[in-house]
Design an enzyme around this catalytic site. Structure first.
Site, PDB file in Angstrom:
ATOM      1  N   SER A 147      -3.809   1.671  -0.736  1.00 31.08           N
ATOM      2  CA  SER A 147      -3.969   0.241  -0.753  1.00 31.08           C
ATOM      3  C   SER A 147      -3.161  -0.380   0.335  1.00 31.08           C
ATOM      4  O   SER A 147      -2.054   0.104   0.769  1.00 31.08           O
ATOM      5  CB  SER A 147      -3.345  -0.254  -2.133  1.00 31.08           C
ATOM      6  OG  SER A 147      -3.504  -1.374  -2.311  1.00 31.08           O
ATOM      7  N   TYR A 160       2.886  -1.239  -8.832  1.00 35.86           N
ATOM      8  CA  TYR A 160       1.700  -0.934  -8.097  1.00 35.86           C
ATOM      9  C   TYR A 160       1.928  -0.802  -6.515  1.00 35.86           C
ATOM     10  O   TYR A 160       1.796   0.276  -5.938  1.00 35.86           O
ATOM     11  CB  TYR A 160       0.579  -2.176  -8.137  1.00 35.86           C
ATOM     12  CG  TYR A 160      -0.661  -1.599  -7.495  1.00 35.86           C
ATOM     13  CD1 TYR A 160      -1.596  -0.608  -8.350  1.00 35.86           C
ATOM     14  CD2 TYR A 160      -1.011  -2.205  -6.194  1.00 35.86           C
ATOM     15  CE1 TYR A 160      -2.764  -0.425  -7.586  1.00 35.86           C
ATOM     16  CE2 TYR A 160      -2.179  -1.714  -5.665  1.00 35.86           C
ATOM     17  CZ  TYR A 160      -3.102  -0.874  -6.295  1.00 35.86           C
ATOM     18  OH  TYR A 160      -4.303  -0.454  -5.747  1.00 35.86           O
TER      19      TYR A 160
END
Length: 281
Positions: A147, A160
């Site tokens: 990501s 995250y």
């Protein structure tokens, strides 16, 4: 011309494969004649996804497997089951991920679950599958879904960010290891999606925002960059040009080099400097 691993009768395993980017990848592989195993935690979605994949290829070339990738023993069972059904794996896409949100001092169980799925799922998947993939002696791929948040680490979802930063570091180390392994024809790649409209990002929306890519667009871009030999597959957004992504990443690295405060992009004392940096002033 597709990547040499994406050929008829080769075998692809995709975690998080019942929906979103994972399913789009499984469909693309199936269209190229690849046998596919989609692994996911959701049995109902797996059944639906298998039905849809069977419209693209022979049902005998589609396998499903219910899995919690945060458990190494489940990943070992998956690898063994694929060898028993298809003879081995040529393409591994460690794509399963969750983003329920997190706070720095929130419940530790939430942190452990996010890191267990997003990071340990990829570490275990790569470590468990790679030895037998290498032993096949064929061209192969390990694609790990990272990501942009694992590189620029914006505030607001620390668990995250930590998990995806770990995926980046691990996949870099994995590719170094593979390229220094005698006889190895497997390469690792870090998929860095932009804003993709999937169940993970929908957050209650039923229509794709104009700025988002579809999962199919993301996979189309991924396949093109795999063919080109890219390790970092940095996907653009409709609203965010690649040049801006690059500036954000360079600024994040500059926090260390310039000894700025961490996350200085969001620090009021550095807002003007960042804006000038983006404009190239």
């Amino acid at each position: 011309m597709p990547h040499p691993a994406i050929i008829k009768d080769n075998v692809a395993v995709i975690t998080g494969g019942a929906s979103g980017i994972g399913f789009a990848a499984a469909a693309a592989f199936a269209r190229n004649g690849v046998k596919v195993c989609i692994a996911d935690v959701d049995q109902a979605r797996l059944a639906d996804a298998a039905t849809r994949l069977s419209s693209l290829t022979s049902a005998a070339h589609v396998m499903t497997f219910a899995i919690d990738v945060s458990k190494a023993e489940s990943v070992m069972e998956l690898e063994r089951a694929v060898r028993e059904r298809f003879g081995g794996t040529d393409i591994l896409m460690n794509n399963a991920g969750i983003q329920p949100g997190s706070t720095l001092f929130g419940e530790p169980d939430n942190w452990q679950r996010i890191i267990g799925v997003n990071m340990w799922g990829i570490i275990d998947g790569s470590r468990i599958f790679a030895p037998n993939m290498i032993a096949r002696g064929r061209a192969g791929l390990i694609i790990n879904t990272g990501s942009k948040q694992g590189i620029t680490t914006p505030p607001g979802d620390p668990a995250y960010n930590v998990s995806k930063a770990g995926v980046k570091a691990f996949t870099e180390a994995l590719q170094h290891e593979l390229r220094n392994t005698a006889g190895c024809r497997i390469t690792a790649h870090l998929l860095i999606p932009g804003f993709v409209f999937t169940g993970l990002t929908a957050k209650g929306r039923t229509e794709k925002p104009a700025g988002a890519w579809t999962a199919e667009q993301t996979v189309h871009f991924m396949l093109a960059r795999l063919e080109a030999g890219d390790f970092y597959i940095l996907c653009p957004d409709n609203d965010v040009p690649r040049a801006l992504d690059e500036k954000r990443m360079l600024w994040a690295a500059g926090d260390i080099v310039e000894n700025r405060p961490p996350l200085s992009r969001w620090h009021p004392d550095h807002a003007d400097a960042f804006a000038k940096f983006v404009k190239g002033d």
